[in-house]
Design a protein around this motif. Structure first.
Motif, short mmCIF file in Angstrom:
data_model
loop_
_atom_site.label_atom_id
_atom_site.label_comp_id
_atom_site.label_asym_id
_atom_site.label_seq_id
_atom_site.Cartn_x
_atom_site.Cartn_y
_atom_site.Cartn_z
N GLY A 80 1.08 -1.55 -0.28
CA GLY A 80 0.08 -0.12 -0.35
C GLY A 80 0.70 1.66 0.32
N PRO A 81 0.26 2.37 0.00
CA PRO A 81 1.27 3.55 -0.31
C PRO A 81 1.96 3.97 0.74
CG PRO A 81 -1.42 4.49 0.70
CD PRO A 81 -1.42 2.83 -0.09
N VAL A 82 1.50 3.93 1.82
CA VAL A 82 1.94 4.12 3.41
C VAL A 82 2.94 3.46 3.61
CG1 VAL A 82 2.52 4.48 5.88
CG2 VAL A 82 -0.16 4.40 4.39
N TYR A 83 3.26 2.38 3.33
CA TYR A 83 5.02 1.67 3.50
C TYR A 83 5.72 1.83 1.89
CZ TYR A 83 3.45 -1.23 7.17
OH TYR A 83 3.58 -1.39 8.71
N GLY A 84 4.77 2.40 1.09
CA GLY A 84 5.29 2.52 -0.66
C GLY A 84 6.13 3.67 0.20
N ALA A 85 5.80 4.28 0.85
CA ALA A 85 6.27 5.89 0.46
C ALA A 85 7.62 5.57 1.78
CB ALA A 85 5.57 6.93 1.26
N ILE A 86 7.17 5.10 2.77
CA ILE A 86 8.89 5.15 3.95
C ILE A 86 9.41 4.01 3.25
CG2 ILE A 86 9.33 3.25 5.32
CD1 ILE A 86 6.22 3.73 6.90
N LEU A 87 8.80 3.28 2.12
CA LEU A 87 10.27 2.44 1.23
C LEU A 87 10.77 3.50 0.29
CD1 LEU A 87 8.88 -1.21 0.54
CD2 LEU A 87 10.33 -0.96 2.07
N GLY A 88 10.13 4.51 0.10
CA GLY A 88 11.08 5.50 -1.36
C GLY A 88 11.78 6.25 -0.91
N ALA A 89 11.64 6.33 0.43
CA ALA A 89 12.22 7.96 1.71
C ALA A 89 13.28 6.44 2.09
CB ALA A 89 11.02 7.93 2.79
N VAL A 90 13.64 5.28 1.90
CA VAL A 90 14.60 4.44 2.45
C VAL A 90 16.07 4.04 1.09
CG1 VAL A 90 15.61 1.99 2.88
CG2 VAL A 90 13.62 2.84 3.85
N PHE A 91 14.88 3.76 0.17
CA PHE A 91 15.15 4.26 -0.90
C PHE A 91 16.49 5.66 -1.77
CE2 PHE A 91 15.05 3.72 -6.30
CZ PHE A 91 16.17 3.99 -6.51
N GLY A 92 15.54 6.57 -1.01
CA GLY A 92 16.29 7.94 -1.74
C GLY A 92 17.11 8.18 -0.33
N LEU A 93 17.06 8.23 0.54
CA LEU A 93 17.88 7.75 1.65
C LEU A 93 19.26 7.56 1.04
CD1 LEU A 93 16.08 8.64 5.06
CD2 LEU A 93 17.82 10.69 4.13
N SER A 94 19.15 6.19 1.20
CA SER A 94 20.66 5.26 0.50
C SER A 94 21.36 5.76 -0.13
CB SER A 94 19.75 3.74 0.40
OG SER A 94 18.97 3.49 1.43
N SER A 95 20.03 6.10 -1.38
CA SER A 95 20.74 6.55 -2.60
C SER A 95 22.01 8.18 -2.28
CB SER A 95 20.09 7.15 -4.02
OG SER A 95 20.79 7.28 -4.94
N PHE A 96 20.87 8.97 -1.49
CA PHE A 96 22.02 9.92 -1.13
C PHE A 96 23.36 9.10 -0.40
CE2 PHE A 96 22.51 13.40 1.63
CZ PHE A 96 23.15 14.53 1.18
N PHE A 97 23.42 9.20 0.89
CA PHE A 97 24.33 8.80 1.79
C PHE A 97 24.96 8.35 0.65
CE2 PHE A 97 21.20 9.53 4.75
CZ PHE A 97 22.00 10.59 5.20
N ALA A 98 24.67 6.75 -0.14
CA ALA A 98 26.05 6.45 -0.99
C ALA A 98 26.43 6.79 -1.71
CB ALA A 98 25.54 4.97 -1.79
#
Length: 211
Positions: free
Chosen positions: A57-75
């Motif tokens: 669903g959308p809430v977990y989708g947004a959370i996973l998207g934030a994980v993806f974005g933050l991981s990409s930034f710090f990487a």
């Protein structure tokens, strides 16, 4: 001990599965796990995000998207990617470029899947495919779109950026930026469409559509 309703999944199923997908996203990002097809490097980060958006669903989708974005930034602090070069131009804009599109591409497909018809197998499969493909499209369009908004001047005047992409744009910078990832984006779209749909279908079948 939490009570579980008959024919319902345990209340902890969603957060546990989301945690597994988040761990997979982080692993794919920091280990730079990808498919190589000739000179092309195809990243797989969007695949667990698409599955999470559709299945959870959308809430977990947004959370996973934030994980993806933050991981990409710090990487980008330790990688040798174009994002790393842009980080030296503006850390703040690079952070926005990395995180915001990924949150959106996790939330919107999850929200759309909830609204689409799923009362039979064909409709559920079609809705899953549409939303898995949309995840990649939103990620590509959002990330590259913000790259153009924030860094279009850097592609013209910054020596490090020009060296990284291999040439200085001679025409429209918007077209140039999107052309950089055109073939990769098409292949990643196909991977998400096929494998994201298949994995989502398998998860719905395994849980007997109880989510």
């Amino acid at each position: 001990m939490a009570k579980v309703k008959k024919n319902a999944l345990p209340v902890y199923f969603k957060p546990v599965f989301a945690s597994l997908l988040a761990a997979l996203i982080i692993l794919l990002t920091f280990l730079s796990i990808s498919l190589r097809i000739g000179p092309l490097v195809i990243t797989l980060n969007c695949l667990p995000l698409a599955v999470g958006a559709v299945f959870l669903g959308p809430v977990y989708g947004a959370i996973l998207g934030a994980v993806f974005g933050l991981s990409s930034f710090f990487a980008s602090f330790t990688s040798a990617s174009l994002t790393t070069v842009l980080l030296s131009v503006s850390p703040f804009y690079t952070f926005i470029m990395c995180v915001v599109p990924r949150v959106i591409c996790g939330f919107v497909p999850g929200l759309l899947f909830k609204a689409l018809p799923k009362d039979n197998e064909i409709k559920r499969l079609t809705s899953s495919a549409l939303c898995c493909g949309l995840t990649t499209l939103l990620n590509t369009a959002g990330f590259l779109g913000l790259m153009w908004v924030f860094f279009r001047d850097a592609f013209m005047v910054n020596a490090d950026v020009i060296q990284k992409v291999g040439t200085q744009p001679t025409g429209n910078v918007f077209v140039f930026i999107f052309a950089l990832a055109s073939v990769n984006a098409i292949i990643e779209f196909a991977i998400n469409l096929v494998f994201g749909t298949a994995i989502s279908r398998a998860m719905f079948a395994a849980t007997k559509n109880k989510l």
